[in-house]
Design a protein around this motif. Sequence first.
Motif, mmCIF file in Angstrom:
data_model
loop_
_atom_site.group_PDB
_atom_site.id
_atom_site.type_symbol
_atom_site.label_atom_id
_atom_site.label_comp_id
_atom_site.label_asym_id
_atom_site.label_seq_id
_atom_site.Cartn_x
_atom_site.Cartn_y
_atom_site.Cartn_z
ATOM 1 N N GLY A 213 -50.666 -44.460 34.642
ATOM 2 C CA GLY A 213 -50.543 -43.080 34.207
ATOM 3 C C GLY A 213 -49.242 -42.867 33.456
ATOM 4 N N VAL A 214 -48.156 -43.428 33.994
ATOM 5 C CA VAL A 214 -46.837 -43.364 33.360
ATOM 6 C C VAL A 214 -46.220 -44.751 33.397
ATOM 7 N N ALA A 215 -45.697 -45.194 32.270
ATOM 8 C CA ALA A 215 -44.898 -46.420 32.221
ATOM 9 C C ALA A 215 -43.435 -45.998 32.245
ATOM 10 N N LEU A 216 -42.723 -46.389 33.294
ATOM 11 C CA LEU A 216 -41.314 -46.028 33.460
ATOM 12 C C LEU A 216 -40.465 -47.261 33.196
ATOM 13 N N LEU A 217 -39.609 -47.189 32.160
ATOM 14 C CA LEU A 217 -38.896 -48.373 31.679
ATOM 15 C C LEU A 217 -37.393 -48.137 31.633
ATOM 16 N N ASN A 218 -36.657 -49.238 31.666
ATOM 17 C CA ASN A 218 -35.198 -49.221 31.604
ATOM 18 C C ASN A 218 -34.752 -49.124 30.150
ATOM 19 N N ALA A 219 -34.136 -48.002 29.801
ATOM 20 C CA ALA A 219 -33.739 -47.778 28.410
ATOM 21 C C ALA A 219 -32.618 -48.708 27.963
ATOM 22 N N ALA A 220 -31.912 -49.339 28.907
ATOM 23 C CA ALA A 220 -30.805 -50.214 28.549
ATOM 24 C C ALA A 220 -31.246 -51.646 28.264
ATOM 25 N N ASP A 221 -32.522 -51.949 28.479
ATOM 26 C CA ASP A 221 -33.038 -53.296 28.231
ATOM 27 C C ASP A 221 -33.679 -53.326 26.843
ATOM 28 N N ALA A 222 -33.139 -54.148 25.951
ATOM 29 C CA ALA A 222 -33.600 -54.160 24.559
ATOM 30 C C ALA A 222 -35.082 -54.509 24.450
ATOM 31 N N ARG A 223 -35.534 -55.474 25.234
ATOM 32 C CA ARG A 223 -36.950 -55.853 25.176
ATOM 33 C C ARG A 223 -37.835 -54.695 25.628
ATOM 34 N N LEU A 224 -37.404 -54.021 26.677
ATOM 35 C CA LEU A 224 -38.213 -52.911 27.188
ATOM 36 C C LEU A 224 -38.217 -51.731 26.230
ATOM 37 N N ARG A 225 -37.136 -51.542 25.490
ATOM 38 C CA ARG A 225 -37.147 -50.479 24.474
ATOM 39 C C ARG A 225 -38.214 -50.769 23.425
ATOM 40 N N GLU A 226 -38.309 -52.008 22.997
ATOM 41 C CA GLU A 226 -39.346 -52.379 22.024
ATOM 42 C C GLU A 226 -40.736 -52.172 22.605
ATOM 43 N N VAL A 227 -40.915 -52.603 23.844
ATOM 44 C CA VAL A 227 -42.218 -52.464 24.490
ATOM 45 C C VAL A 227 -42.580 -50.992 24.633
ATOM 46 N N GLY A 228 -41.620 -50.178 25.074
ATOM 47 C CA GLY A 228 -41.884 -48.759 25.255
ATOM 48 C C GLY A 228 -42.258 -48.057 23.964
ATOM 49 N N THR A 229 -41.583 -48.422 22.882
ATOM 50 C CA THR A 229 -41.904 -47.834 21.581
ATOM 51 C C THR A 229 -43.330 -48.180 21.168
ATOM 52 N N ALA A 230 -43.709 -49.449 21.392
ATOM 53 C CA ALA A 230 -45.068 -49.874 21.040
ATOM 54 C C ALA A 230 -46.112 -49.186 21.909
ATOM 55 N N LEU A 231 -45.819 -49.044 23.204
ATOM 56 C CA LEU A 231 -46.759 -48.370 24.103
ATOM 57 C C LEU A 231 -46.944 -46.908 23.719
ATOM 58 N N ALA A 232 -45.842 -46.235 23.414
ATOM 59 C CA ALA A 232 -45.922 -44.823 23.027
ATOM 60 C C ALA A 232 -46.724 -44.654 21.752
ATOM 61 N N ALA A 233 -46.592 -45.606 20.826
ATOM 62 C CA ALA A 233 -47.300 -45.532 19.553
ATOM 63 C C ALA A 233 -48.807 -45.623 19.731
ATOM 64 N N ARG A 234 -49.235 -46.273 20.804
ATOM 65 C CA ARG A 234 -50.684 -46.383 21.045
ATOM 66 C C ARG A 234 -51.184 -45.347 22.054
ATOM 67 N N GLY A 235 -50.321 -44.377 22.384
ATOM 68 C CA GLY A 235 -50.763 -43.255 23.200
ATOM 69 C C GLY A 235 -50.429 -43.329 24.670
ATOM 70 N N GLN A 236 -49.736 -44.378 25.089
ATOM 71 C CA GLN A 236 -49.341 -44.487 26.484
ATOM 72 C C GLN A 236 -48.203 -43.514 26.795
ATOM 73 N N ARG A 237 -48.261 -42.875 27.932
ATOM 74 C CA ARG A 237 -47.178 -42.005 28.366
ATOM 75 C C ARG A 237 -46.023 -42.856 28.879
ATOM 76 N N VAL A 238 -44.877 -42.750 28.239
ATOM 77 C CA VAL A 238 -43.711 -43.570 28.566
ATOM 78 C C VAL A 238 -42.551 -42.672 28.961
ATOM 79 N N GLN A 239 -41.883 -43.011 30.052
ATOM 80 C CA GLN A 239 -40.660 -42.335 30.456
ATOM 81 C C GLN A 239 -39.568 -43.378 30.681
ATOM 82 N N TRP A 240 -38.313 -42.910 30.708
ATOM 83 C CA TRP A 240 -37.182 -43.824 30.738
ATOM 84 C C TRP A 240 -36.218 -43.458 31.866
ATOM 85 N N PHE A 241 -35.578 -44.478 32.419
ATOM 86 C CA PHE A 241 -34.404 -44.262 33.257
ATOM 87 C C PHE A 241 -33.258 -45.058 32.634
#
Length: 462
Positions: A213-241
């Motif tokens: 339902g929500v992908a919660l990712l670490n904004a300080a991790d460069a790989r996870l920032r890339e993943v989160g951007t890609a997930l959001a682009a395909r409609g996934q709900r992404v939140q950050w800590f």
Amino acid sequence: MRISELDGKKVAIWGYGREGRAALAALRWRLPGRPLTVFCKDDEVADLQAQEDPTLVIRTEVDAAALSAFDVVIKSPGISAYSSPKIDAELNGAHFTSGTAIWFAENAGAHTVCVTGTKGKSTVTALIAFLLRAAGERTALAGNIGLPLLELLDVQPPPDAWAIELSSYQTGDALRPAVAVVLNLFPEHLDWHGSEARYFADKLKLVTEAQPGVALLNAADARLREVGTALAARGQRVQWFNADDGWHVRDRWIMRAGRAVIDVKFLPLPGRHNWVNLCAAMAAVEALGIDPVPLAERVADFQPLPHRLQRIAEKDGLVYVNDSISTTPMASIAALDWYPGKSTAILVGGYDRGLDWGVFAERVAADAPGAIITMGQNGPAIFERLKAIATATKFVLRESTSMEEAVRYAQEALGTKGTVLLSPGAPSFPRYRDYAERGKHFAQAAGFDGTQISAIPGLGVR
């Protein structure tokens, strides 16, 4: 695949650790009397024979032909999905599943928070369960943290929420968690996954394939920032800590955006990495629709997990800290960040799985501890990597052949004041069954009761 779908099929359980035992118990509960085969180690045969089950076949030899004789094989997570005989049996038509996959199929409507990451996942999962319980939610704490999900197959009444830790071996088996948390990504378990790229891909299945339902990712991790951007682009709900507009650490405060919520001096969790872990847990609870701010004062009562920068005791001027959960060089660096300087002797080394200790060497060159004691299979390689640095920066560097010897060398290096820190940066096997056994041995070698340090608080349903 649900357990009812196994009825009428030829089924085997491959591996008889705790996950395998949980699978056998679940199948015997739901499908009593069905013929089953268990592939186990030689020293596990007696335990299975003691069950006196006439419909149970016990086998210790396993190959592709043996596995291919079954319609479904329930594989323990520690057995690699990318090696023979699993791959060969799969090509011959055998279907492989796991206890985790079965549990998710049986509990499709459960309100789950699933947590993974190279480091910190146990602490974050336990914190989420603690916070949910503080909010009045009847919560299960289970998974890779030490309680297989199948051991909680038919809990009544069902918990309001599930806090589930998943290793990289299990993330591909999760299905539709309400919140999926990925904490960080560092190379690990390359022997199981086969490559760094595959390890990262498998870890990320929790957000790329599990349909959270929500992908919660670490904004300080460069790989996870890339993943989160890609997930959001395909409609996934992404939140950050770990971001300034959400839960993050500033100076020595746990912040919610611009609001200071918790002074870290009141936390029972040592180290900045643990403060970030708390931010992840607060953000996960918030993602479930519960305001965690009123729960902040309860965090002081959280009992830290064992073997994670665990202060065992002080004796003769020396403090002994058990960080046996440390299985990567990055984890050892985090431990040194919390116990810096010449008053620390760190014990490193264990199973050699080919990780590069260059970053650790750079950290030591910049801020050397008082002593580094190497041990285990990769101890000699770490020793050679650090020899020139030890000469240049004048810290004690010694090789040991046992835990007792390593502790003695650390004591000799520090004298009557300092911290003896076990943070191996490597897995415990084959010398130890797991990191907990290694931590117990460290405590015993230092003169303490190792059996008193390993209980994981909060497991199960509360």
